[in-house]
Design a protein around this motif. Structure first.
Motif, PDB file in Angstrom:
ATOM      1  N   PRO A 266      -1.310 -21.758 -13.610  1.00 41.35           N
ATOM      2  CA  PRO A 266      -0.505 -20.761 -12.901  1.00 41.35           C
ATOM      3  C   PRO A 266       0.980 -20.773 -13.266  1.00 41.35           C
ATOM      4  O   PRO A 266       1.760 -20.053 -12.649  1.00 41.35           O
ATOM      5  CB  PRO A 266      -0.703 -21.154 -11.435  1.00 41.35           C
ATOM      6  CG  PRO A 266      -0.896 -22.632 -11.472  1.00 41.35           C
ATOM      7  CD  PRO A 266      -1.579 -22.952 -12.782  1.00 41.35           C
TER       8      PRO A 266
ATOM      9  N   ILE B  63       2.674 -15.057  -7.283  1.00 43.88           N
ATOM     10  CA  ILE B  63       2.056 -14.035  -6.433  1.00 43.88           C
ATOM     11  C   ILE B  63       2.798 -13.957  -5.106  1.00 43.88           C
ATOM     12  O   ILE B  63       3.265 -14.971  -4.580  1.00 43.88           O
ATOM     13  CB  ILE B  63       0.554 -14.341  -6.216  1.00 43.88           C
ATOM     14  CG1 ILE B  63      -0.147 -13.195  -5.482  1.00 43.88           C
ATOM     15  CG2 ILE B  63       0.342 -15.663  -5.486  1.00 43.88           C
ATOM     16  CD1 ILE B  63      -1.659 -13.226  -5.583  1.00 43.88           C
TER      17      ILE B  63
ATOM     18  N   MET C  80       5.199 -19.185   5.017  1.00 42.37           N
ATOM     19  CA  MET C  80       6.524 -19.795   5.078  1.00 42.37           C
ATOM     20  C   MET C  80       6.356 -21.281   5.347  1.00 42.37           C
ATOM     21  O   MET C  80       5.748 -21.666   6.342  1.00 42.37           O
ATOM     22  CB  MET C  80       7.332 -19.171   6.228  1.00 42.37           C
ATOM     23  CG  MET C  80       7.668 -17.694   6.048  1.00 42.37           C
ATOM     24  SD  MET C  80       8.923 -17.460   4.775  1.00 42.37           S
ATOM     25  CE  MET C  80       7.967 -16.744   3.467  1.00 42.37           C
ATOM     26  N   LEU C  81       6.886 -22.117   4.452  1.00 44.12           N
ATOM     27  CA  LEU C  81       6.870 -23.544   4.722  1.00 44.12           C
ATOM     28  C   LEU C  81       7.740 -23.808   5.942  1.00 44.12           C
ATOM     29  O   LEU C  81       8.708 -23.095   6.188  1.00 44.12           O
ATOM     30  CB  LEU C  81       7.407 -24.316   3.516  1.00 44.12           C
ATOM     31  CG  LEU C  81       6.670 -24.095   2.199  1.00 44.12           C
ATOM     32  CD1 LEU C  81       7.322 -24.919   1.095  1.00 44.12           C
ATOM     33  CD2 LEU C  81       5.206 -24.458   2.312  1.00 44.12           C
TER      34      LEU C  81
ATOM     35  N   ARG D  74      10.297 -25.087   6.911  1.00 45.55           N
ATOM     36  CA  ARG D  74      11.601 -25.582   6.467  1.00 45.55           C
ATOM     37  C   ARG D  74      12.597 -24.425   6.535  1.00 45.55           C
ATOM     38  O   ARG D  74      12.202 -23.312   6.853  1.00 45.55           O
ATOM     39  CB  ARG D  74      11.515 -26.067   5.019  1.00 45.55           C
ATOM     40  CG  ARG D  74      10.405 -27.062   4.810  1.00 45.55           C
ATOM     41  CD  ARG D  74      10.075 -27.248   3.355  1.00 45.55           C
ATOM     42  NE  ARG D  74       8.869 -28.071   3.268  1.00 45.55           N
ATOM     43  CZ  ARG D  74       8.668 -29.060   2.427  1.00 45.55           C
ATOM     44  NH1 ARG D  74       9.586 -29.353   1.553  1.00 45.55           N
ATOM     45  NH2 ARG D  74       7.562 -29.762   2.433  1.00 45.55           N
TER      46      ARG D  74
ATOM     47  N   TYR E 150      11.951 -25.370  -2.860  1.00 48.84           N
ATOM     48  CA  TYR E 150      10.619 -25.938  -3.077  1.00 48.84           C
ATOM     49  C   TYR E 150       9.924 -25.247  -4.249  1.00 48.84           C
ATOM     50  O   TYR E 150       9.373 -25.898  -5.139  1.00 48.84           O
ATOM     51  CB  TYR E 150       9.788 -25.786  -1.802  1.00 48.84           C
ATOM     52  CG  TYR E 150       8.411 -26.415  -1.881  1.00 48.84           C
ATOM     53  CD1 TYR E 150       8.207 -27.733  -1.484  1.00 48.84           C
ATOM     54  CD2 TYR E 150       7.311 -25.705  -2.351  1.00 48.84           C
ATOM     55  CE1 TYR E 150       6.963 -28.327  -1.562  1.00 48.84           C
ATOM     56  CE2 TYR E 150       6.059 -26.285  -2.436  1.00 48.84           C
ATOM     57  CZ  TYR E 150       5.885 -27.595  -2.033  1.00 48.84           C
ATOM     58  OH  TYR E 150       4.639 -28.171  -2.119  1.00 48.84           O
TER      59      TYR E 150
ATOM     60  N   GLN F  22       8.818 -26.886  -7.882  1.00 48.72           N
ATOM     61  CA  GLN F  22       7.451 -26.818  -8.422  1.00 48.72           C
ATOM     62  C   GLN F  22       7.445 -26.184  -9.807  1.00 48.72           C
ATOM     63  O   GLN F  22       6.585 -26.487 -10.633  1.00 48.72           O
ATOM     64  CB  GLN F  22       6.530 -26.029  -7.492  1.00 48.72           C
ATOM     65  CG  GLN F  22       6.290 -26.694  -6.153  1.00 48.72           C
ATOM     66  CD  GLN F  22       5.782 -28.111  -6.288  1.00 48.72           C
ATOM     67  OE1 GLN F  22       5.053 -28.460  -7.216  1.00 48.72           O
ATOM     68  NE2 GLN F  22       6.202 -28.984  -5.375  1.00 48.72           N
TER      69      GLN F  22
ATOM     70  N   ARG G  50      11.367 -16.722  -3.625  1.00 46.90           N
ATOM     71  CA  ARG G  50      10.647 -17.938  -4.012  1.00 46.90           C
ATOM     72  C   ARG G  50       9.787 -17.673  -5.249  1.00 46.90           C
ATOM     73  O   ARG G  50       9.718 -18.491  -6.163  1.00 46.90           O
ATOM     74  CB  ARG G  50       9.781 -18.406  -2.840  1.00 46.90           C
ATOM     75  CG  ARG G  50       9.256 -19.812  -2.967  1.00 46.90           C
ATOM     76  CD  ARG G  50       8.601 -20.259  -1.667  1.00 46.90           C
ATOM     77  NE  ARG G  50       7.479 -19.395  -1.302  1.00 46.90           N
ATOM     78  CZ  ARG G  50       6.835 -19.463  -0.131  1.00 46.90           C
ATOM     79  NH1 ARG G  50       7.203 -20.340   0.769  1.00 46.90           N
ATOM     80  NH2 ARG G  50       5.830 -18.656   0.139  1.00 46.90           N
TER      81      ARG G  50
ATOM     82  N   ARG H  57      10.298 -18.806  -9.824  1.00 50.72           N
ATOM     83  CA  ARG H  57       9.384 -19.374 -10.818  1.00 50.72           C
ATOM     84  C   ARG H  57       9.577 -18.741 -12.190  1.00 50.72           C
ATOM     85  O   ARG H  57       8.936 -19.138 -13.148  1.00 50.72           O
ATOM     86  CB  ARG H  57       7.929 -19.171 -10.365  1.00 50.72           C
ATOM     87  CG  ARG H  57       7.574 -19.963  -9.127  1.00 50.72           C
ATOM     88  CD  ARG H  57       6.210 -19.556  -8.576  1.00 50.72           C
ATOM     89  NE  ARG H  57       5.111 -19.726  -9.521  1.00 50.72           N
ATOM     90  CZ  ARG H  57       4.559 -20.892  -9.832  1.00 50.72           C
ATOM     91  NH1 ARG H  57       5.010 -21.976  -9.279  1.00 50.72           N
ATOM     92  NH2 ARG H  57       3.566 -20.976 -10.687  1.00 50.72           N
TER      93      ARG H  57
END
Lengths: 230, 240
Positions: free
Chosen positions: B76, B81, B88-89, B91, B99, B103, B147, B151
């Protein structure tokens, strides 16, 4: 009511023996909970994420072990640590270390089982998002434990309550040796049978007070951090 | 770290997806290449979300195969996506973005600055320290978009990202999406809004009840739909 009055007097006078007993009890129970947390949190989280044959049986056994009879745990650890037992060489029987080991075994299933349930619920929610972000198994466990930290405080408190209140294991593996392995609960049992009710009552009150205090502190920390992190 | 190979074209080879007796996707053949945004269009329950999950690699086809740049086992790393209800984490808003950056392999020293940039890009700078789960639905959607953008995906999959937003918020989100598309991210976006097709789409994939009815350039789909179902959908009739 004269016992109650004497109990308060004992507490108020700051009796040295009494406070040594309180200190040992707290040290043993908190150490046991700390060990159970270090082992139980990752264990429960991994059990929540892993799928393997016989998993349901493991979950049922773990849940069942939350109600493990303290005297049975005490007896098992006693047999392991006794002179002729497999770990007899270590000479740990009738020491505070033996009490910590026995209580850690008693608390571990509680922490692990409650962690498993909490993390599994959160995993249902997080699963796709973490998979899509390419988070590996170790990262998943760490993320889920961190994000369920507020709920896990309850597991911690349940574990501490269990350890602080039990008398069976510490009596058997500690031996209730005066000034060395005597805890609040074993003293209460002993003094009650000797008829020394003021000391028993005083210790009982302190024990309840300490458990309430630690619960209140944990609740406060939870509220405060929830405000900040949601 | 990031693999050098591209995930495009994203190809579906005779892909079916079933759950029990229900067919969710029915022998879909589809190739999505680079370029302007691809919009997945169709009524509710037509299989748009399932198609996106397959695109992401979150689901395995029951039969057939999905491949990314010719590889069936692409991880991935190069895709992101945005779910219709993003998770929602527990946090802060900033920690959620950080985060995702961590990752994606963003070095620790750069994360704070990148997080600030991304929050600024989606207009959430003022809410950076707010717990993410206390944000409104639209704010959570934008945070999840930040978020996902963090990436730096080659393919960004979006599941009706504006479904619950008012026109102003929709325009705001669409501008972020177009901006990402202009800087080279391939957008694949589920929608049931024809206006959105006009505003964003390069090409359209039209699904009804799990079957692919059309895959055409947006202008062709809107002006000369080839199937009666597409024609009805474009007219605004109810397609069942």
């Amino acid at each position: 009511m004269s016992e109650t009055v004497s109990a308060w007097q004992l507490i108020a006078s700051g009796d040295a023996t009494l406070f040594a007993i309180v200190r040992l009890s707290l040290a043993v129970s908190l150490s046991a909970v700390a060990i159970a947390l270090v082992v139980g949190l990752p264990l429960g989280a991994m059990l929540a994420l892993m799928r393997f044959p016989g998993r349901s049986a493991v979950v049922v056994v773990l849940n069942g072990f939350m109600g493990l009879p303290p005297v049975v745990v005490g007896l098992t650890v006693y047999l392991l640590l006794s002179r002729s037992g497999p770990l007899g060489e270590l000479g740990l029987l009738f020491t505070p270390t033996a009490m910590v080991i026995a209580q850690a075994l008693l608390v571990l299933p509680i922490i692990a089982a409650l962690t498993r349930q909490t993390v599994e619920d959160l995993w249902l929610e997080y699963r796709e998002e973490l998979t899509a972000m390419g988070v590996g198994p170790a990262g998943q466990v760490a993320t889920l434990l961190w994000d369920s930290r507020f709920s896990l405080v309850t597991a911690l408190l349940a574990g501490f309550g269990r350890a602080a209140a039990e008398v069976g294991t510490v009596m058997i593996v500690g031996g209730n040796i005066d000034g060395f392995t005597r805890t609040m609960t074993t003293t209460i049992a002993l003094e009650t049978s000797k008829g020394n009710l003021p000391l028993a009552m005083g210790l009982g009150l302190i024990l309840i007070f300490l458990i309430l205090l630690i619960n209140a502190a944990a609740w406060g920390v939870r509220l405060w951090s929830e405000q900040r992190a949601g | 770290m990031r693999a050098a190979a591209s995930d495009l074209p994203l190809a579906f080879d005779d892909v079916s997806l079933t759950a029990g007796a229900t067919t969710i996707l029915d022998r879909v053949n589809l190739t999505i290449g680079p370029g302007a945004p691809t919009l997945i269009l169709g009524p509710n329950g037509s299989g748009k979300t399932s198609l996106l999950r397959l695109c992401m690699g979150l689901a395995e086809p029951s039969t057939g195969a999905v491949s990314w740049g010719g590889r069936a086992d692409a991880g991935p790393e190069r895709r992101a996506i945005l779910f219709q209800k993003p998770v929602m984490l527990r946090r802060s808003a900033a920690a959620n973005v950080a985060y995702g950056l961590a990752q994606a392999g963003c070095p620790r020293g750069l994360r704070t600055r990148r997080t600030e940039e991304l929050l600024d890009r989606v207009g959430l700078s003022a809410l950076a320290s707010r717990p993410a789960r206390r944000l409104s639905g639209g704010e959570q959607q934008r945070l999840a978009l930040a978020r996902a953008l963090g990436r730096q995906p080659e393919i960004l999959l979006l599941d009706e990202p504006t479904a619950s937003l008012d026109p102003a918020a929709t325009r705001f989100v669409e501008e972020i999406i177009l901006d990402a598309a202009r800087s080279g991210t391939k957008i694949v976006m589920a929608s049931h809004d024809l206006g959105q097709v006009r505003r964003l789409a390069g090409d359209v994939v039209f699904l009804v009840r799990g079957r692919l009815f059309e895959h055409a350039a947006a202008s062709d789909f809107l002006d000369r739909p080839a199937t009666p179902q597409a024609a009805a959908f474009v007219r605004g009739d109810l397609v069942l």
